[in-house]
Design an enzyme around this catalytic site. Structure first.
Site, mmCIF file in Angstrom:
data_model
loop_
_atom_site.group_PDB
_atom_site.id
_atom_site.type_symbol
_atom_site.label_atom_id
_atom_site.label_comp_id
_atom_site.label_asym_id
_atom_site.label_seq_id
_atom_site.Cartn_x
_atom_site.Cartn_y
_atom_site.Cartn_z
ATOM 1 N N GLU A 4 0.835 -1.210 0.000
ATOM 2 C CA GLU A 4 0.000 0.000 0.000
ATOM 3 C C GLU A 4 0.868 1.257 0.000
ATOM 4 O OE1 GLU A 4 -3.148 -0.060 -0.438
ATOM 5 O OE2 GLU A 4 -3.918 -1.973 0.321
ATOM 6 N N ARG B 33 0.581 3.760 -3.214
ATOM 7 C CA ARG B 33 -0.079 5.042 -2.963
ATOM 8 C C ARG B 33 0.933 6.166 -2.796
ATOM 9 N NH1 ARG B 33 -5.655 3.739 0.344
ATOM 10 N NH2 ARG B 33 -5.595 1.498 0.036
ATOM 11 N N ASP C 165 -5.617 -9.847 -7.653
ATOM 12 C CA ASP C 165 -5.928 -8.970 -8.784
ATOM 13 C C ASP C 165 -4.759 -8.348 -9.532
ATOM 14 O OD1 ASP C 165 -5.382 -7.484 -6.491
ATOM 15 O OD2 ASP C 165 -7.204 -6.284 -6.557
ATOM 16 N N GLU D 136 -12.682 0.584 -9.588
ATOM 17 C CA GLU D 136 -12.334 -0.385 -10.638
ATOM 18 C C GLU D 136 -13.249 -0.335 -11.865
ATOM 19 O OE1 GLU D 136 -12.061 -0.989 -7.424
ATOM 20 O OE2 GLU D 136 -9.895 -1.321 -7.279
ATOM 21 N N THR E 245 -1.338 0.695 -10.127
ATOM 22 C CA THR E 245 -2.616 0.145 -9.685
ATOM 23 C C THR E 245 -3.387 1.116 -8.790
ATOM 24 O OG1 THR E 245 -3.691 -1.881 -8.932
ATOM 25 C CG2 THR E 245 -1.818 -1.096 -7.642
#
Ligand SMILES: *[C@@H]1O[C@H](CO)[C@@H](O)[C@H](O)[C@H]1NC(C)=O
Ligand SMILES: *[C@@H]1O[C@H](CO)[C@@H](O)[C@H](O)[C@H]1NC(C)=O
Ligand SMILES: *[C@@H]1O[C@H](CO)[C@@H](O)[C@H](O)[C@H]1NC(C)=O
Length: 583
Positions: free
Chosen positions: A172, A176, A304, A479, A566
């Site tokens: 993360e 991010r 994913d 998404e 992502t």
């Protein structure tokens, strides 16, 4: 999650068994073959003549039998207009201001924002790491919100410190915060962002110091030390270890320091070595020996972005690393062979999960579970992007592509991508027009009740009067709009802008907080809605950015020149000078 058997027995490969059966059958057949040879020659000649006469219709019969599609309906033939829809684009900017200004007023610098109580909070007690500010800043830049950008930039320069003595999630923090800094650097040219990115990366890199080289799930940024995830027996998520590469590779390019690239790329070589022959990856790996652990196989959480980054690593270096193309092709074949299904009534295309089960003898079998996370909705757009790149017979494919520009695999992926987007839109058929966190598709064994609408799928555990189940929430996820953005850029079909606008209007109606900010909805199928006091950082970094770009002119951040990480942070495609990929 943690009750999965910690045993390392790998999946017994069903396709191997089938192959040996076929070999036996073939061997039997050869003993009878000689007496038949003259007849066979005759039949073959006739067949070849027939093929020659009927090639087009045979090709399409074969394609549909093999699951490939060249059906007309997938190839948009209408007008292509890739210019901005200014009023709708500007509506996305207004939404961004409504979200950002409230955050800035109530919680500037805090990691997370709670718009109803008008408070901020940090991920840990040690102190914040700019989670929201850094994640949002490139959206401010892209939207041209210059004053807001300047204030966010000054906060990062003067207030942000990564010297926090606590554990942070490796993945993360990378997608991010590191991702946000790198794209802000690219878009602004400001060297301050690169300094911060390097500081953060140097604190994360020690997480890769494990026997296998797979990074640990957590890292203490002040101590510069990886921390195992005790909740999951020290295992690491497949998607988490394989979704750091775009960021660290780009940082290597910018700093001319190969270490970041090597560490990130090594993870991919470990995965390739541990590879299961179906092309699919289970969601957990062991950082000690670098092997897959017996666990669920899915395209949702923990699975994913493994699939997403296989494609994007190939695109990031401008098609120069064929190893990623091979791994991607393998994985997507596996997805088609094992996970892509059609619903019972309306034949909607969806993806299911495979859950391993052991019988009394300890043998493993796989149970197919018809459960699709909202997270999986990235896949529609990703498959379409893969179809016009890895699946095109020549580059670049037209917008929209013509069937003959795509390989058989490209046509298959294109069709599946379009169908998955349609299915994701169907999960918006709810009281609010928002889609739930998880949709279950009906299968005969669940005592399907065809009278309930929407009858192909349902929200598990949602009963009148009962508290909202976890599955029923909409937490401002991006998404579906991400896929709509890609689909629009690749087709110019206005249907995707219409879908995006419908979603935007539902968000405005149900998630918007009058006094500022947006909140999560507890149950998408109940009105009036109940809200949860949280605005996830990906709302500003992804959802609003993709909505903006959906309505913006296609010259802005073109897909031929950018890969989005992502978390929707755009990085430029480049030609690698320092490395050429492993094999
Ligand atoms: C979050 O951390 C920052 C930086 O350490 C600090 O200034 C701020 O007060 C913290 N916020 C909260 C709500 O604790
Ligand atoms: C490159 O980055 C690594 C990882 O942080 C660091 O240990 C190394 O000193 C750097 N090398 C150079 C030449 O700066
Ligand atoms: C990528 O490759 C194409 C074709 O080889 C070339 O025209 C293009 O300039 C390259 N892009 C970058 C960013 O290197």
């Amino acid at each position: 999650m943690s009750n999965e058997p910690g045993l390392r027995k790998r999946r017994k490969d069903a396709s191997q068994q089938n192959a040996s059966k076929e070999a036996v059958t073939a061997a039997r057949a050869t003993t009878r073959s000689t007496s038949l040879s003259s007849i066979i020659v005759l039949v073959l000649t006739a067949l070849l003549f027939y093929l020659y006469q009927n090639s087009a219709s045979l090709k399409s019969t074969f394609n549909s039998w093999a699951g490939y599609s060249d059906s007309e309906k997938y190839y948009w033939k209408g007008d292509v207009d890739l210019t901005a829809d200014v009023p709708k684009r500007d509506a996305a900017v207004e939404a961004m201001l409504h979200a950002w200004l409230a955050y800035e007023r109530d919680a500037m610098g805090d990691d997370e924002y709670h718009p109803i109580s008008r408070k901020g909070s940090n991920l840990t007690n040690a102190g914040g790491i700019g989670y929201t500010v850094v994640d949002s800043i490139d959206t401010l830049l892209i939207m041209g919100l210059d004053e807001e950008y300047r204030r966010a930039r000054d906060w990062i320069e003067n207030k942000l410190s990564f010297d926090q003595d606590a554990k942070f999630n490796t993945f993360e923090t990378t997608i991010r915060v590191l991702g946000g800094l790198l794209s802000a650097h690219h878009l602004s040219g400001d060297p301050m962002f690169l300094e911060k990115a390097k500081d953060l990366a140097d604190r994360i890199i020690p997480a890769f110091n494990t026997p296998s080289g797979l990074p640990l799930s957590m890292v203490n940024l002040a101590k510069r030390q990886g921390v195992p995830d005790v909740d999951n027996k020290g295992l690491v998520s497949t998607a988490e270890v394989s979704t750091l590469q775009l960021e660290f590779r780009y940082l290597s390019l910018l700093t001319d320091n190969e270490t970041y690239w090597e560490k990130a790329e090594h993870v991919m070589s470990v995965i390739k070595k541990a590879h299961i022959s179906t092309g699919l990856a289970s969601i957990f790996m062991n950082p000690e020996d670098g092997r897959f652990v017996l666990a669920a196989i899915r395209l949702g959480s923990r699975g994913d972005s493994y699939y997403e980054y296989l494609l994007k690593q190939y695109l990031q270096t401008n098609f120069t690393e064929p190893v990623y193309r091979e791994m991607y092709d393998d994985a997507i074949n596996g997805v088609h062979n094992h996970l892509v299904k059609k619903s019972e009534f309306d034949r909607l295309t969806y993806t299911s999960e495979l859950i391993p089960e052991r019988n009394r003898l300890g043998e493993v079998s796989w149970r197919l579970t018809p459960k699709q996370d909202h997270l999986v909705c990235f896949l529609g757009g990703s498959l379409m992007l893969g179809a016009v790149t890895t699946g095109a017979v020549a580059q670049p494919a037209s917008i929209p592509p013509r069937a003959e520009e795509l390989s058989a695999q490209g046509r298959r992926d294109w069709a599946t991508g379009i169908e998955l987007i349609e299915t994701c839109m169907r999960t918006h058929d709810t009281a609010t027009g928002l889609s739930p966190e998880i949709a279950h598709f009906r299968i005969p064994s669940d005592n399907m009740d065809a009278t309930r609408a929407p009858h192909d799928w349902y929200i598990k555990g949602d009963r009148p009067g009962a508290p909202a189940p976890y599955d029923a929430r909409y937490i401002l996820r991006p998404e579906t709009v991400e896929s709509l953005f890609i689909a629009y850029r690749l087709t110019g079909n206005p249907r995707y802008r219409q879908y995006g606008w419908d979603i935007f209007e539902a968000i405005e109606k149900y998630c918007k907080i009058e006094g500022g900010g947006y909140a999560s909805v507890l149950n998408v199928d109940r009105v009036p809605v109940g809200l949860e006091d949280k605005m996830e950082t990906f709302f500003m970094s992804e959802t609003l950015k993709y909505l903006y770009l959906l309505f913006e002119d296609a010259n802005v951040l073109p897909l031929s020149k950018y890969v989005f990480n992502t978390e929707a942070h755009p990085f430029p495609v480049f030609h690698p000078t320092i490395r050429t990929g492993f094999s």
